[in-house]
Scaffold this motif. Structure first.
Motif, mmCIF file in Angstrom:
data_model
loop_
_atom_site.group_PDB
_atom_site.id
_atom_site.type_symbol
_atom_site.label_atom_id
_atom_site.label_comp_id
_atom_site.label_asym_id
_atom_site.label_seq_id
_atom_site.Cartn_x
_atom_site.Cartn_y
_atom_site.Cartn_z
ATOM 1 N N ASP A 14 7.365 5.012 6.021
ATOM 2 C CA ASP A 14 6.762 3.823 6.608
ATOM 3 C C ASP A 14 5.259 3.870 6.589
ATOM 4 O OD1 ASP A 14 7.045 1.564 8.882
ATOM 5 O OD2 ASP A 14 5.665 3.102 9.980
ATOM 6 N N SER A 15 4.421 5.067 6.763
ATOM 7 C CA SER A 15 3.113 5.093 6.362
ATOM 8 C C SER A 15 2.760 4.645 4.864
ATOM 9 C CB SER A 15 2.965 6.575 6.644
ATOM 10 O OG SER A 15 1.524 6.571 6.528
ATOM 11 N N ILE A 16 3.426 5.057 4.033
ATOM 12 C CA ILE A 16 3.137 4.502 2.740
ATOM 13 C C ILE A 16 3.278 2.998 2.590
ATOM 14 C CG2 ILE A 16 5.242 5.147 1.627
ATOM 15 C CD1 ILE A 16 3.489 6.192 -0.886
ATOM 16 N N TRP A 17 4.325 2.610 3.298
ATOM 17 C CA TRP A 17 4.480 1.168 3.075
ATOM 18 C C TRP A 17 3.662 0.168 3.872
ATOM 19 C CZ3 TRP A 17 6.781 -2.334 0.133
ATOM 20 C CH2 TRP A 17 7.883 -1.889 -0.595
ATOM 21 N N GLN A 18 2.940 0.707 4.867
ATOM 22 C CA GLN A 18 1.915 0.262 5.420
ATOM 23 C C GLN A 18 0.593 0.154 4.534
ATOM 24 O OE1 GLN A 18 1.822 -1.244 8.570
ATOM 25 N NE2 GLN A 18 4.085 -0.892 8.894
ATOM 26 N N VAL A 19 0.375 1.142 3.865
ATOM 27 C CA VAL A 19 -0.858 1.013 3.038
ATOM 28 C C VAL A 19 -0.731 0.222 1.819
ATOM 29 C CG1 VAL A 19 -2.048 2.587 1.474
ATOM 30 C CG2 VAL A 19 -1.389 3.725 3.443
ATOM 31 N N ILE A 20 0.615 0.210 1.332
ATOM 32 C CA ILE A 20 0.860 -0.749 0.390
ATOM 33 C C ILE A 20 0.767 -2.143 0.943
ATOM 34 C CG2 ILE A 20 2.896 -1.606 -1.254
ATOM 35 C CD1 ILE A 20 4.010 1.128 -1.426
ATOM 36 N N ILE A 21 1.251 -2.437 2.133
ATOM 37 C CA ILE A 21 1.066 -3.791 2.398
ATOM 38 C C ILE A 21 -0.341 -4.558 2.320
ATOM 39 C CG2 ILE A 21 1.550 -5.348 4.474
ATOM 40 C CD1 ILE A 21 4.272 -3.902 4.801
ATOM 41 N N GLY A 22 -0.931 -3.364 3.155
ATOM 42 C CA GLY A 22 -2.431 -3.580 3.160
ATOM 43 C C GLY A 22 -3.205 -3.912 1.884
ATOM 44 N N GLN A 23 -2.743 -3.017 0.861
ATOM 45 C CA GLN A 23 -3.338 -3.394 -0.421
ATOM 46 C C GLN A 23 -3.165 -4.833 -0.833
ATOM 47 O OE1 GLN A 23 -5.695 -1.560 -1.581
ATOM 48 N NE2 GLN A 23 -5.903 -2.735 -3.587
ATOM 49 N N ARG A 24 -1.839 -5.010 -0.636
ATOM 50 C CA ARG A 24 -1.095 -6.336 -1.253
ATOM 51 C C ARG A 24 -2.080 -7.808 -0.704
ATOM 52 N NH1 ARG A 24 5.399 -5.915 -1.072
ATOM 53 N NH2 ARG A 24 5.692 -4.434 -3.115
#
Length: 264
Positions: A153-163
């Motif tokens: 979940d943490s890495i997905w939050q970073v990916i979404i922010g980068q998108r």
């Protein structure tokens, strides 16, 4: 006695007359010197302007550009008019059009330069954001099945922010590209106007700047297009890896009851 007085008065008068004549001679000499200096100055001026001798008729026949400005000097009780050369600007319609066209080309080149730099920087930042997103997604793909739910979940939050940042950078590129396209059109019109006005050098310079700007943008755009292609490949790989992972999980789920049955 009267004769003596008359003689004395004559003597005094003679002295005064002599002094007066002497003063007049001195004044005449000074006036003569000033006249000679004036004539010498006039000759030098005419020699510089055209090499002709200065006469009373020559002064009136000087070009209008030379006779545009005069000053008067008092020399020996007379006036000596001395011309001073001053460049008279050509105020014809053609000259005014050329001047206006030159200003337009200068402004168009400046606008093109600024918009080109802005678009290049925006495309560069967009490419960097894409590469960052690609790196994050590859890191996630390599960690599939190895992360805890909290880590995933943490890495997905970073990916979404980068998108989100990639989307913002793309909108910025579109905005600056619109300005850049306007600058391209403006420079094309300015170059054509300069050519029609007879300023071929300004027209050639503007067209050269157009070609250079297009080449620079094309080079940076290739980098962003390459990053977009890599991102698309990463997304395709992500879909494939996620499908494989889902299939593996289904098989593991199906195999669990059979193992329990065999143990029974």
């Amino acid at each position: 006695m009267q004769a003596i007085r008359h003689c004395g008065m004559c003597s005094v008068g003679g002295v005064l007359q002599s002094r007066t004549n002497f003063l007049q001679v001195g004044s005449n000499m000074a006036a003569l010197k000033r006249s000679v200096a004036c004539v010498g100055f006039l000759r030098n001026t005419v020699r510089v302007l055209g090499g002709s001798r200065l006469t009373c008729q020559g002064v009136t026949q000087l070009p209008l550009m030379v006779r545009s400005n005069w000053i008067s000097l008092s020399v020996g009780g007379g006036l000596c008019s001395i011309p001073f050369s001053q460049q008279v600007e050509n105020l014809s319609h053609e000259a005014l059009i050329r001047r206006a066209s030159s200003l337009v080309t200068d402004s168009a080149n400046t606008y093109l330069s600024q918009t080109t730099l802005a678009l290049m920087d925006a495309l560069t930042q967009y490419s960097k954001a894409l590469h960052t997103l690609i790196a994050l997604q590859k890191r996630y793909l390599n960690s599939i099945g190895k992360l805890t739910p909290a880590e995933e979940d943490s890495i997905w939050q970073v990916i979404i922010g980068q998108r989100v940042e990639v989307g913002d950078r793309l909108e910025e590129c579109k905005r600056f590209e619109s300005n850049w396209m306007n600058a391209i059109s403006l420079c094309e019109l300015a170059a054509e106007a300069a050519y029609n006005a007879g300023i071929e050098q300004a027209s050639t310079t503007t067209r050269s700047n157009l070609q250079m700007a297009q080449v620079q943008i094309e080079q940076v755009r290739k980098l962003s297009l390459d990053a977009e292609r890599k991102l698309a490949e990463t997304k395709a790989e992500e879909i494939q890896r996620m499908a494989e992972f889902a299939t593996t999980m289904e098989r593991m789920t199906e195999d669990i009851p059979e193992a329990y049955l065999r143990e029974d």
